[in-house]
Design a protein around this motif. Structure first.
Motif, PDB file in Angstrom:
ATOM      1  N   THR A 107       0.814  -1.213   0.000  1.00 41.18           N
ATOM      2  CA  THR A 107       0.000   0.000   0.000  1.00 41.18           C
ATOM      3  C   THR A 107       0.849   1.266   0.000  1.00 41.18           C
ATOM      4  O   THR A 107       0.486   2.239  -0.639  1.00 41.18           O
ATOM      5  CB  THR A 107      -0.914   0.065   1.228  1.00 41.18           C
ATOM      6  N   GLY A 108       1.937   1.250   0.745  1.00 42.66           N
ATOM      7  CA  GLY A 108       2.624   2.502   1.029  1.00 42.66           C
ATOM      8  C   GLY A 108       1.797   3.268   2.055  1.00 42.66           C
ATOM      9  O   GLY A 108       0.759   2.789   2.513  1.00 42.66           O
ATOM     10  N   ARG A 109       2.265   4.443   2.440  1.00 40.45           N
ATOM     11  CA  ARG A 109       1.522   5.254   3.411  1.00 40.45           C
ATOM     12  C   ARG A 109       0.412   6.000   2.700  1.00 40.45           C
ATOM     13  O   ARG A 109       0.570   6.397   1.550  1.00 40.45           O
ATOM     14  CB  ARG A 109       2.455   6.258   4.081  1.00 40.45           C
ATOM     15  N   GLY A 110      -0.723   6.181   3.379  1.00 37.36           N
ATOM     16  CA  GLY A 110      -1.788   6.961   2.770  1.00 37.36           C
ATOM     17  C   GLY A 110      -3.158   6.599   3.291  1.00 37.36           C
ATOM     18  O   GLY A 110      -3.302   5.850   4.245  1.00 37.36           O
ATOM     19  N   ILE A 111      -4.166   7.133   2.614  1.00 35.87           N
ATOM     20  CA  ILE A 111      -5.569   6.918   2.958  1.00 35.87           C
ATOM     21  C   ILE A 111      -6.172   6.022   1.881  1.00 35.87           C
ATOM     22  O   ILE A 111      -6.008   6.283   0.691  1.00 35.87           O
ATOM     23  CB  ILE A 111      -6.347   8.249   3.006  1.00 35.87           C
ATOM     24  N   PHE A 112      -6.877   4.967   2.310  1.00 36.39           N
ATOM     25  CA  PHE A 112      -7.446   3.994   1.381  1.00 36.39           C
ATOM     26  C   PHE A 112      -8.895   3.721   1.763  1.00 36.39           C
ATOM     27  O   PHE A 112      -9.256   3.775   2.941  1.00 36.39           O
ATOM     28  CB  PHE A 112      -6.649   2.686   1.415  1.00 36.39           C
ATOM     29  N   THR A 113      -9.720   3.393   0.775  1.00 37.81           N
ATOM     30  CA  THR A 113     -11.124   3.077   1.022  1.00 37.81           C
ATOM     31  C   THR A 113     -11.298   1.575   1.105  1.00 37.81           C
ATOM     32  O   THR A 113     -10.845   0.839   0.228  1.00 37.81           O
ATOM     33  CB  THR A 113     -12.011   3.649  -0.102  1.00 37.81           C
ATOM     34  N   ILE A 114     -11.972   1.134   2.165  1.00 34.42           N
ATOM     35  CA  ILE A 114     -12.286  -0.271   2.382  1.00 34.42           C
ATOM     36  C   ILE A 114     -13.741  -0.495   1.971  1.00 34.42           C
ATOM     37  O   ILE A 114     -14.638   0.208   2.444  1.00 34.42           O
ATOM     38  CB  ILE A 114     -12.085  -0.662   3.869  1.00 34.42           C
ATOM     39  N   VAL A 115     -13.973  -1.465   1.076  1.00 37.27           N
ATOM     40  CA  VAL A 115     -15.321  -1.697   0.551  1.00 37.27           C
ATOM     41  C   VAL A 115     -15.957  -2.984   1.073  1.00 37.27           C
ATOM     42  O   VAL A 115     -17.128  -3.257   0.799  1.00 37.27           O
ATOM     43  CB  VAL A 115     -15.334  -1.685  -0.988  1.00 37.27           C
ATOM     44  N   ASP A 116     -15.188  -3.787   1.808  1.00 34.57           N
ATOM     45  CA  ASP A 116     -15.724  -5.000   2.430  1.00 34.57           C
ATOM     46  C   ASP A 116     -14.742  -5.399   3.511  1.00 34.57           C
ATOM     47  O   ASP A 116     -13.568  -5.003   3.480  1.00 34.57           O
ATOM     48  CB  ASP A 116     -15.870  -6.126   1.403  1.00 34.57           C
ATOM     49  N   GLU A 117     -15.211  -6.171   4.465  1.00 35.13           N
ATOM     50  CA  GLU A 117     -14.307  -6.651   5.501  1.00 35.13           C
ATOM     51  C   GLU A 117     -14.737  -8.031   5.973  1.00 35.13           C
ATOM     52  O   GLU A 117     -15.884  -8.437   5.795  1.00 35.13           O
ATOM     53  CB  GLU A 117     -14.222  -5.671   6.670  1.00 35.13           C
ATOM     54  N   SER A 127      -7.724 -11.505  13.298  1.00 31.68           N
ATOM     55  CA  SER A 127      -7.490 -10.249  12.583  1.00 31.68           C
ATOM     56  C   SER A 127      -8.637  -9.909  11.638  1.00 31.68           C
ATOM     57  O   SER A 127      -9.212 -10.786  11.005  1.00 31.68           O
ATOM     58  CB  SER A 127      -6.195 -10.337  11.761  1.00 31.68           C
ATOM     59  N   LYS A 128      -8.922  -8.609  11.540  1.00 34.50           N
ATOM     60  CA  LYS A 128      -9.915  -8.120  10.583  1.00 34.50           C
ATOM     61  C   LYS A 128      -9.177  -7.735   9.299  1.00 34.50           C
ATOM     62  O   LYS A 128      -8.096  -7.148   9.344  1.00 34.50           O
ATOM     63  CB  LYS A 128     -10.649  -6.908  11.155  1.00 34.50           C
ATOM     64  N   TRP A 129      -9.762  -8.090   8.173  1.00 31.23           N
ATOM     65  CA  TRP A 129      -9.191  -7.814   6.854  1.00 31.23           C
ATOM     66  C   TRP A 129     -10.138  -6.932   6.069  1.00 31.23           C
ATOM     67  O   TRP A 129     -11.352  -7.086   6.149  1.00 31.23           O
ATOM     68  CB  TRP A 129      -8.945  -9.125   6.108  1.00 31.23           C
ATOM     69  N   GLY A 130      -9.565  -6.010   5.276  1.00 25.85           N
ATOM     70  CA  GLY A 130     -10.359  -5.106   4.468  1.00 25.85           C
ATOM     71  C   GLY A 130     -10.015  -5.220   2.994  1.00 25.85           C
ATOM     72  O   GLY A 130      -8.840  -5.362   2.638  1.00 25.85           O
ATOM     73  N   LEU A 131     -11.043  -5.165   2.155  1.00 28.40           N
ATOM     74  CA  LEU A 131     -10.861  -5.192   0.701  1.00 28.40           C
ATOM     75  C   LEU A 131     -10.683  -3.759   0.206  1.00 28.40           C
ATOM     76  O   LEU A 131     -11.536  -2.903   0.452  1.00 28.40           O
ATOM     77  CB  LEU A 131     -12.076  -5.828   0.028  1.00 28.40           C
ATOM     78  N   LEU A 132      -9.571  -3.506  -0.479  1.00 32.06           N
ATOM     79  CA  LEU A 132      -9.295  -2.178  -1.020  1.00 32.06           C
ATOM     80  C   LEU A 132     -10.218  -1.865  -2.200  1.00 32.06           C
ATOM     81  O   LEU A 132     -10.471  -2.730  -3.041  1.00 32.06           O
ATOM     82  CB  LEU A 132      -7.840  -2.092  -1.477  1.00 32.06           C
ATOM     83  N   LYS A 133     -10.685  -0.633  -2.269  1.00 33.56           N
ATOM     84  CA  LYS A 133     -11.628  -0.223  -3.314  1.00 33.56           C
ATOM     85  C   LYS A 133     -11.098  -0.500  -4.716  1.00 33.56           C
ATOM     86  O   LYS A 133     -11.830  -0.941  -5.591  1.00 33.56           O
ATOM     87  CB  LYS A 133     -11.961   1.258  -3.156  1.00 33.56           C
ATOM     88  N   SER A 134      -9.822  -0.280  -4.947  1.00 32.98           N
ATOM     89  CA  SER A 134      -9.265  -0.452  -6.289  1.00 32.98           C
ATOM     90  C   SER A 134      -9.220  -1.914  -6.725  1.00 32.98           C
ATOM     91  O   SER A 134      -8.942  -2.199  -7.889  1.00 32.98           O
ATOM     92  CB  SER A 134      -7.865   0.178  -6.383  1.00 32.98           C
ATOM     93  N   TRP A 175      -6.597  -7.514  -0.475  1.00 32.80           N
ATOM     94  CA  TRP A 175      -6.975  -7.426   0.932  1.00 32.80           C
ATOM     95  C   TRP A 175      -5.788  -6.977   1.775  1.00 32.80           C
ATOM     96  O   TRP A 175      -4.650  -7.375   1.519  1.00 32.80           O
ATOM     97  CB  TRP A 175      -7.447  -8.788   1.434  1.00 32.80           C
ATOM     98  N   ILE A 176      -6.067  -6.143   2.784  1.00 32.96           N
ATOM     99  CA  ILE A 176      -5.035  -5.753   3.742  1.00 32.96           C
ATOM    100  C   ILE A 176      -5.498  -6.107   5.153  1.00 32.96           C
ATOM    101  O   ILE A 176      -6.692  -6.117   5.447  1.00 32.96           O
ATOM    102  CB  ILE A 176      -4.688  -4.247   3.664  1.00 32.96           C
ATOM    103  N   CYS A 177      -4.519  -6.358   6.007  1.00 36.38           N
ATOM    104  CA  CYS A 177      -4.812  -6.630   7.413  1.00 36.38           C
ATOM    105  C   CYS A 177      -5.070  -5.291   8.112  1.00 36.38           C
ATOM    106  O   CYS A 177      -4.206  -4.411   8.130  1.00 36.38           O
ATOM    107  CB  CYS A 177      -3.646  -7.363   8.065  1.00 36.38           C
ATOM    108  N   LEU A 178      -6.237  -5.138   8.673  1.00 38.56           N
ATOM    109  CA  LEU A 178      -6.621  -3.871   9.293  1.00 38.56           C
ATOM    110  C   LEU A 178      -5.964  -3.662  10.664  1.00 38.56           C
ATOM    111  O   LEU A 178      -6.117  -2.600  11.260  1.00 38.56           O
ATOM    112  CB  LEU A 178      -8.141  -3.769   9.368  1.00 38.56           C
TER     113      LEU A 178
END
Length: 72
Positions: free
Chosen positions: A32-42, A48-55, A63-66
């Protein structure tokens, strides 16, 4: 309540993007690098909670580990 997309802040340079939620899932080879990302599902895998990146919405393979992100 229906899931609503939300934004997270990632404060580390090398947060691994995985093809499916879970630490044992294959990596996409991207970070990801540093920044702000939109999570569209989890989902939760283990403790651990995982989030699906909008892109990655269409193929659902980003998916990223939240644990390493903060809701903003």
């Amino acid at each position: 309540a229906e899931f609503q997309p939300y934004k997270v802040r990632v404060a580390i340079d090398d947060l691994i993007i995985r093809k499916e939620p879970g630490r044992n899932s294959d990596e996409t080879g991207k970070y990801t690098g540093r920044g702000i990302f939109t999570i569209v599902d989890e989902t939760v895998v283990g403790t651990s909670k995982w989030g699906l990146l909008k892109s990655y919405t269409d193929r659902r393979d980003g998916w990223i580990c939240l644990d390493y992100a903060e809701k903003c």
